[in-house]
Design a protein around this motif. Structure first.
Motif, PDB file in Angstrom:
ATOM      1  N   ILE A 131       4.967 -50.962 -87.816  1.00 26.28           N
ATOM      2  CA  ILE A 131       6.326 -50.679 -87.361  1.00 26.28           C
ATOM      3  C   ILE A 131       6.814 -49.424 -88.073  1.00 26.28           C
ATOM      4  O   ILE A 131       6.742 -49.326 -89.297  1.00 26.28           O
ATOM      5  N   CYS A 170       9.897 -45.996 -87.846  1.00 26.94           N
ATOM      6  CA  CYS A 170      11.222 -45.667 -87.340  1.00 26.94           C
ATOM      7  C   CYS A 170      11.396 -44.153 -87.304  1.00 26.94           C
ATOM      8  O   CYS A 170      10.624 -43.406 -87.905  1.00 26.94           O
ATOM      9  N   VAL A 210       7.880 -41.274 -77.943  1.00 24.75           N
ATOM     10  CA  VAL A 210       8.672 -42.501 -78.018  1.00 24.75           C
ATOM     11  C   VAL A 210       9.678 -42.584 -76.875  1.00 24.75           C
ATOM     12  O   VAL A 210       9.939 -43.661 -76.336  1.00 24.75           O
ATOM     13  N   ARG A 240       7.595 -43.346 -73.543  1.00 25.35           N
ATOM     14  CA  ARG A 240       6.984 -44.679 -73.572  1.00 25.35           C
ATOM     15  C   ARG A 240       8.041 -45.777 -73.441  1.00 25.35           C
ATOM     16  O   ARG A 240       7.826 -46.790 -72.757  1.00 25.35           O
ATOM     17  N   THR A 241       9.190 -45.606 -74.071  1.00 26.16           N
ATOM     18  CA  THR A 241      10.267 -46.596 -73.962  1.00 26.16           C
ATOM     19  C   THR A 241      10.759 -46.685 -72.518  1.00 26.16           C
ATOM     20  O   THR A 241      10.958 -47.786 -71.986  1.00 26.16           O
ATOM     21  N   ILE A 282      15.941 -45.657 -84.406  1.00 29.69           N
ATOM     22  CA  ILE A 282      15.043 -46.302 -83.457  1.00 29.69           C
ATOM     23  C   ILE A 282      13.792 -46.760 -84.202  1.00 29.69           C
ATOM     24  O   ILE A 282      13.314 -46.069 -85.109  1.00 29.69           O
ATOM     25  N   TRP A 283      13.320 -47.957 -83.855  1.00 28.08           N
ATOM     26  CA  TRP A 283      12.106 -48.514 -84.428  1.00 28.08           C
ATOM     27  C   TRP A 283      11.099 -48.711 -83.308  1.00 28.08           C
ATOM     28  O   TRP A 283      11.467 -49.002 -82.170  1.00 28.08           O
ATOM     29  N   TYR A 284       9.818 -48.585 -83.646  1.00 27.66           N
ATOM     30  CA  TYR A 284       8.786 -48.801 -82.642  1.00 27.66           C
ATOM     31  C   TYR A 284       7.541 -49.361 -83.324  1.00 27.66           C
ATOM     32  O   TYR A 284       7.248 -49.074 -84.488  1.00 27.66           O
ATOM     33  N   ILE A 342       2.488 -46.862 -78.535  1.00 24.76           N
ATOM     34  CA  ILE A 342       3.759 -47.557 -78.762  1.00 24.76           C
ATOM     35  C   ILE A 342       3.833 -48.767 -77.852  1.00 24.76           C
ATOM     36  O   ILE A 342       3.687 -48.646 -76.627  1.00 24.76           O
ATOM     37  N   THR A 382       9.866 -51.298 -78.739  1.00 23.22           N
ATOM     38  CA  THR A 382      10.918 -50.452 -79.302  1.00 23.22           C
ATOM     39  C   THR A 382      12.229 -51.215 -79.397  1.00 23.22           C
ATOM     40  O   THR A 382      12.454 -52.199 -78.686  1.00 23.22           O
ATOM     41  N   TRP A 407      17.795 -50.633 -75.806  1.00 22.70           N
ATOM     42  CA  TRP A 407      16.392 -50.334 -75.484  1.00 22.70           C
ATOM     43  C   TRP A 407      15.404 -51.220 -76.258  1.00 22.70           C
ATOM     44  O   TRP A 407      14.429 -50.738 -76.838  1.00 22.70           O
ATOM     45  N   LEU A 419      11.116 -56.781 -84.819  1.00 26.95           N
ATOM     46  CA  LEU A 419      11.906 -55.576 -84.551  1.00 26.95           C
ATOM     47  C   LEU A 419      13.405 -55.868 -84.613  1.00 26.95           C
ATOM     48  O   LEU A 419      14.178 -55.071 -85.146  1.00 26.95           O
TER      49      LEU A 419
END
Length: 331
Positions: free
Chosen positions: A163, A165, A171, A174-175, A215-217, A224, A227, A244, A260
């Motif tokens: 994980i 950020c 990102v 992909r989100t 933002i975390w992924y 990825i 998220t 998201w 997450l």
């Protein structure tokens, strides 16, 4: 995972499960006081109450083969319970909806089920109602986790996953991609929804350097796969906006979403936001359980089209705890 099941109440749970199936009427050819089989009753509920508008989404939710769902949908249409319309986004794609007759049937099903549940609850102490609700929900979610990860031991789920950020290349795209695919299948959302996610994220990424935005992924095998973001600016009034939140199909039910969400909530507490808010819609039951476990509560519900299709929109809120601890746990 236990090496032995001798200490687990396996046989008692099996027995209770069999009795539930029988008492709820699933051994009969029809269900819930209708002339319809169980699969058709569940289909009406998913279409009418949970916003499932495509046959492919029904396959996933009902865990049935495409051919079985096609036959069932055809019979519902022939019986005047359901109808197909062309998608506003793609004329080649058919969208399912209930007819007036189907809505009346669904209302009767819901009334039958509510009476059935209420009468059962009247026979046990009210103090145990919450235990019944939580126990059934946890057990159903655990069964779903086993089904989705049957060959994946719990101890190895996160071995090759990290994980992180902040910004990383890809990102944003992909989100958007994960949101577009998941909500197209499960809610019938189209290009309007994808464009809305894209424009909102593009604006947010331009503000990501602000200390109260993050933002975390999760990354697995260089890709990825999940998220979540906190927008600390768009709502104002010291309110954080959770946005998201998405987990790729291969990890749904693995616990990654919970991890997450824990990161995002901990960040909000550290930043001393007075409240966290999020918008979702009725029918995303697994996500709702995660939110409620993390302290969120439903505070508003209305019919709206902010994502391009009419759904029952839901607003959840989590006030900041009066006494903050150094670590937050949503377990």
């Amino acid at each position: 995972m236990h090496n032995s099941t001798s200490a687990l109440p396996v046989e008692a749970i099996r027995d209770a499960s069999r009795r539930l199936v029988r008492e709820l009427g699933f051994m009969k050819p029809t269900l819930a006081g209708t002339r319809l089989p169980a699969s058709a009753v569940h289909a009406l509920i998913e279409i009418g109450d949970h916003g499932i508008h495509s046959a492919s989404a029904l396959c996933e939710v009902l865990q049935l083969e495409k051919s079985s769902v096609s036959r069932m949908v055809r019979k519902l249409i022939e019986a005047g319970e359901a109808m197909e319309t062309s998608s506003q986004q793609d004329a080649r794609e058919k969208q399912l909806a209930l007819t007036v007759k189907g809505k009346q049937t669904l209302a009767a099903i819901n009334q039958f089920a509510r009476i059935q549940v209420c009468r059962a609850l009247e026979n046990i102490p009210s103090s145990t109602h919450g235990t019944v609700k939580e126990g059934l929900g946890l057990y159903a979610e655990a069964l779903a986790t086993v089904r989705k990860n049957v060959s994946l031991p719990v101890s190895t789920v996160f071995n090759d996953l990290s994980i992180q950020c902040g910004y990383c290349p890809g990102v944003l795209g992909r989100t958007i991609e994960m949101h577009a695919h998941y909500y197209s299948r499960n809610a019938g959302f189209g290009h309007f929804f994808e464009a809305k996610v894209a424009s909102g994220m593009a604006d947010f990424m331009g503000r990501l350097d602000a200390p109260r935005n993050q933002i975390w992924y999760a990354i697995k095998d260089g890709k990825i796969v999940a998220t979540i973001a906190i927008d600390g600016e768009d709502l104002g009034s010291n309110i954080a906006h959770l946005r998201w939140f998405i987990v790729d199909d291969g990890l749904r039910g693995s616990g990654m979403g919970r991890r997450l969400l824990k990161e995002a909530v901990s960040f909000c507490d550290e930043q001393q936001f007075s409240e966290i808010q999020l918008w979702t819609f009725n029918g995303l039951d697994a996500a709702r359980r995660l939110y409620e476990d993390a302290g969120f509560a439903l505070i508003e519900e209305l019919t709206g089209r902010q994502w391009g299709e009419e759904v029952i929109e839901q607003k959840f809120s989590r006030p900041r705890p009066i006494t903050l601890s150094s670590s937050y746990s949503a377990e």
